[in-house]
Enzyme design. Structure first.
Site, mmCIF file in Angstrom:
data_model
loop_
_atom_site.group_PDB
_atom_site.id
_atom_site.type_symbol
_atom_site.label_atom_id
_atom_site.label_comp_id
_atom_site.label_asym_id
_atom_site.label_seq_id
_atom_site.Cartn_x
_atom_site.Cartn_y
_atom_site.Cartn_z
ATOM 1 N N GLY A 4 -10.677 19.982 88.617
ATOM 2 C CA GLY A 4 -11.224 21.271 88.202
ATOM 3 C C GLY A 4 -12.739 21.293 88.206
ATOM 4 O O GLY A 4 -13.409 20.286 88.442
ATOM 5 N N ARG A 53 -18.414 20.980 86.433
ATOM 6 C CA ARG A 53 -19.840 21.322 86.282
ATOM 7 C C ARG A 53 -20.171 22.587 87.079
ATOM 8 O O ARG A 53 -21.278 22.734 87.587
ATOM 9 C CB ARG A 53 -20.723 20.164 86.733
ATOM 10 C CG ARG A 53 -20.463 19.673 88.152
ATOM 11 C CD ARG A 53 -21.484 18.634 88.558
ATOM 12 N NE ARG A 53 -21.232 18.153 89.910
ATOM 13 C CZ ARG A 53 -22.166 17.602 90.685
ATOM 14 N NH1 ARG A 53 -23.405 17.499 90.256
ATOM 15 N NH2 ARG A 53 -21.867 17.172 91.894
ATOM 16 N N LYS A 113 -23.403 25.757 90.207
ATOM 17 C CA LYS A 113 -22.989 24.345 90.202
ATOM 18 C C LYS A 113 -24.087 23.537 89.516
ATOM 19 O O LYS A 113 -25.255 23.592 89.917
ATOM 20 C CB LYS A 113 -22.776 23.860 91.641
ATOM 21 C CG LYS A 113 -22.273 22.420 91.754
ATOM 22 C CD LYS A 113 -22.045 22.092 93.219
ATOM 23 C CE LYS A 113 -21.595 20.649 93.412
ATOM 24 N NZ LYS A 113 -21.432 20.325 94.856
ATOM 25 N N ASP A 131 -21.377 15.256 82.004
ATOM 26 C CA ASP A 131 -22.347 16.107 81.318
ATOM 27 C C ASP A 131 -22.396 17.524 81.870
ATOM 28 O O ASP A 131 -23.078 18.392 81.330
ATOM 29 C CB ASP A 131 -23.743 15.479 81.346
ATOM 30 C CG ASP A 131 -24.261 15.249 82.770
ATOM 31 O OD1 ASP A 131 -23.706 15.812 83.734
ATOM 32 O OD2 ASP A 131 -25.236 14.490 82.910
ATOM 33 N N ASP A 147 -9.564 17.863 97.164
ATOM 34 C CA ASP A 147 -10.264 18.810 96.303
ATOM 35 C C ASP A 147 -11.588 19.251 96.900
ATOM 36 O O ASP A 147 -12.244 20.156 96.371
ATOM 37 C CB ASP A 147 -10.478 18.220 94.903
ATOM 38 C CG ASP A 147 -11.198 16.879 94.934
ATOM 39 O OD1 ASP A 147 -10.592 15.905 95.410
ATOM 40 O OD2 ASP A 147 -12.359 16.802 94.505
ATOM 41 N N ASN A 148 -12.004 18.646 98.021
ATOM 42 C CA ASN A 148 -13.202 19.056 98.742
ATOM 43 C C ASN A 148 -12.852 19.707 100.080
ATOM 44 O O ASN A 148 -13.699 19.765 100.980
ATOM 45 C CB ASN A 148 -14.127 17.864 98.986
ATOM 46 C CG ASN A 148 -14.695 17.294 97.705
ATOM 47 O OD1 ASN A 148 -14.812 17.998 96.704
ATOM 48 N ND2 ASN A 148 -15.047 16.024 97.714
ATOM 49 N N ASP A 174 -18.819 21.453 99.379
ATOM 50 C CA ASP A 174 -19.142 20.279 98.567
ATOM 51 C C ASP A 174 -19.923 19.225 99.359
ATOM 52 O O ASP A 174 -19.392 18.203 99.770
ATOM 53 C CB ASP A 174 -17.878 19.672 97.950
ATOM 54 C CG ASP A 174 -17.312 20.566 96.860
ATOM 55 O OD1 ASP A 174 -18.070 21.356 96.291
ATOM 56 O OD2 ASP A 174 -16.100 20.484 96.584
#
Length: 482
Positions: free
Chosen positions: A84, A87, A107, A119, A246-247, A256
């Site tokens: 998911g 960031r 992003k 983070d 996922d990319n 990405d």
């Protein structure tokens, strides 16, 4: 007049988390893509301070409904059931007067429930790399996400070192990934899987709506789009670096830009990603990896292809079996276009012979093809790039003979110049721009972006941007920044 449609946010809440971006401490605008902003018909504020607030998420545009999208993914072949947007925040979907729809996403804009302890922030370096490379890819004619803006956050992020933070705002025809389908398939959420497929058909593959089985047509369309994309990547010397599911965007756009890079010297096994220790995503393996990723997508779509599992598998396998032949056809056409010849067996054989000579001579990929454009009348700059002088002379004679047989030499030159860029985002130039930006000087970044906006044009005043790296400048590893 811009309007947000937010169609993804109208799907069930299992598809996303509703969450606003985390405020940045001291937003500062680095660059706005004015051309893209005009195409999107965005209602943007006038001042740089207000723009920085928008492009760090401190201020939301009217009608925006920020969400973080859920998806899973195979990362280096290993399935992770929940990834998911850890960031990123999808601000919403906009439609311009021409009926074009774009998703707009921040992003590096803070934590979400998908952050997995991260983070939620992005260092400045990867933000610059993605802006530079994605806009260069667009100028090169490759389907890609676009960079709308980048802004500094005024607060540090911590990786191996303390680094300045930044946010990139990007636009795309959609941010649905193969991993998005895997998310629902792994949970056996068939109604959601069908809703997702319907959404993708509506947004990205509308021709599938009228097919006998729209979901089979969707799979066919995604496979065809990715075959075209792989051909374009290979013929420009592009290495994505992390072709996880996922990319992999089902729109067929490049997405990405983490540890991506362009070849300098031609090396079929080139690997740039610092974490790709086994070379899974090496330059020459990208079509095969894409076939693997598409097999993952096909497995997710099985319940939609046919209620009978055996027939569904047969249908999916038949579609997937056409991917490599389709890629090969697209690659043949694109590669032959680079040497100005028809995509017949003789032209393809000549092109492959040239690639082999380039590999053995470690010739610069981009400069060799660009020099070939003028080799009919000025062969020396082309042949000087090769160590095997006798072999390249023989190849050049064979090419000139075939070129004469197939039509107008001047038409071939013009076609080749539209297929072979003079300027690509060279890795050492990106690194130089990043290092200058880390010291507070964004002039090299802005200039690099402006040069790369016209990759097929001669720019004598910017000739140094076409030069390969000198000793000590060559970049052998690139990093993701997560």
């Amino acid at each position: 007049m811009m309007r947000f449609l937010n169609s993804y946010a109208r799907l069930p809440e299992s598809f996303y988390q509703r969450i606003d971006p985390e405020p940045a401490a001291a937003p500062a605008l680095i660059r706005l893509n004015h051309g893209l902003a005009a195409r999107l018909e965005l209602d943007l504020p006038d001042s740089d301070a207000d723009l920085a607030a928008v492009f760090t998420g401190n201020r939301l545009l009217a009608g925006s409904e920020p969400i973080a999208q859920a998806y899973a993914g195979h990362q280096f072949g290993q399935f992770v059931a929940q990834l998911g947007d850890g960031r990123a925040h999808l601000l919403g979907e906009v439609e311009n007067a021409a009926g074009e729809r774009f998703d707009i996403q921040l992003k590096g804009s803070g934590r979400t429930k998908f952050s997995r302890g991260g983070d939620g922030r992005a260092p400045l370096g990867p933000v610059i790399r993605e802006y530079v490379v994605s806009e260069a890819m667009h100028a090169l004619g490759v389907p890609t996400t676009r960079a709308l803006a980048m802004a500094a956050t005024g607060q540090p992020v911590f990786r191996e070192d303390e680094l300045p933070g930044a946010v990139i705002t990007r636009a795309a025809s959609g941010f649905v990934r193969v991993g998005t389908f895997e998310y629902f398939a792994a949970r056996r959420m068939e109604p959601e899987l069908r809703l997702l497929a319907d959404h993708v058909i509506e947004r990205n593959h509308p021709a599938a709506r009228d097919a006998e089985n729209p979901y089979t047509a969707l799979f066919e369309s995604v496979c065809a789009a990715q075959a075209e994309l792989m051909a374009r990547w290979l013929c420009l010397g592009f290495v994505h670096g992390v072709m996880n599911t996922d990319n992999t965007a089902v729109s067929g756009e490049t997405i990405d830009y983490g540890p991506c890079a362009f070849l300098d010297r031609y090396d079929t096994e080139a690997v740039f990603s610092s974490i790709d220790h086994l070379g899974r995503y090496a330059f020459n393996r990208q079509p095969t990896v894409m076939a693997w990723n598409l097999a993952c997508l096909g497995g997710c779509l099985l319940p939609l292809l046919d209620p009978d599992e055996a027939r569904a598998r047969a249908t999916g396998e038949a579609v997937l079996d056409r991917f490599i032949p389709t890629f090969t056809d697209r690659y043949r056409r694109e590669l032959c276009r680079k040497i100005g010849l028809p995509p017949d067996d003789e032209g393809f054989a000549l092109a492959r012979r040239l690639l082999d000579l380039m590999r053995r001579s470690r010739a610069d990929f981009t400069n060799a093809f660009r020099a070939l454009c003028d080799a009919q009348t000025a062969p020396a700059p082309f042949t000087a790039l090769f160590a095997t002088s006798e072999e390249i002379a023989v190849w050049l004679d064979d090419w000139l003979t075939r070129l004469t047989q197939t039509g107008s030499a001047e038409a071939a030159r013009a076609a080749m110049r539209s297929a072979n860029p003079a300027y690509i985002p060279r890795n050492h130039r990106i690194e130089q721009a990043i290092q200058a930006a880390m010291a507070g000087d964004f002039t090299p970044t802005h200039r690099l972006i402006e040069v790369l906006a016209h990759p097929y044009e001669d720019q004598p005043e910017n000739a140094e941007y076409a030069a390969p790296p000198r000793a000590g400048e060559r970049v052998t590893q690139t990093f993701c920044g997560t």
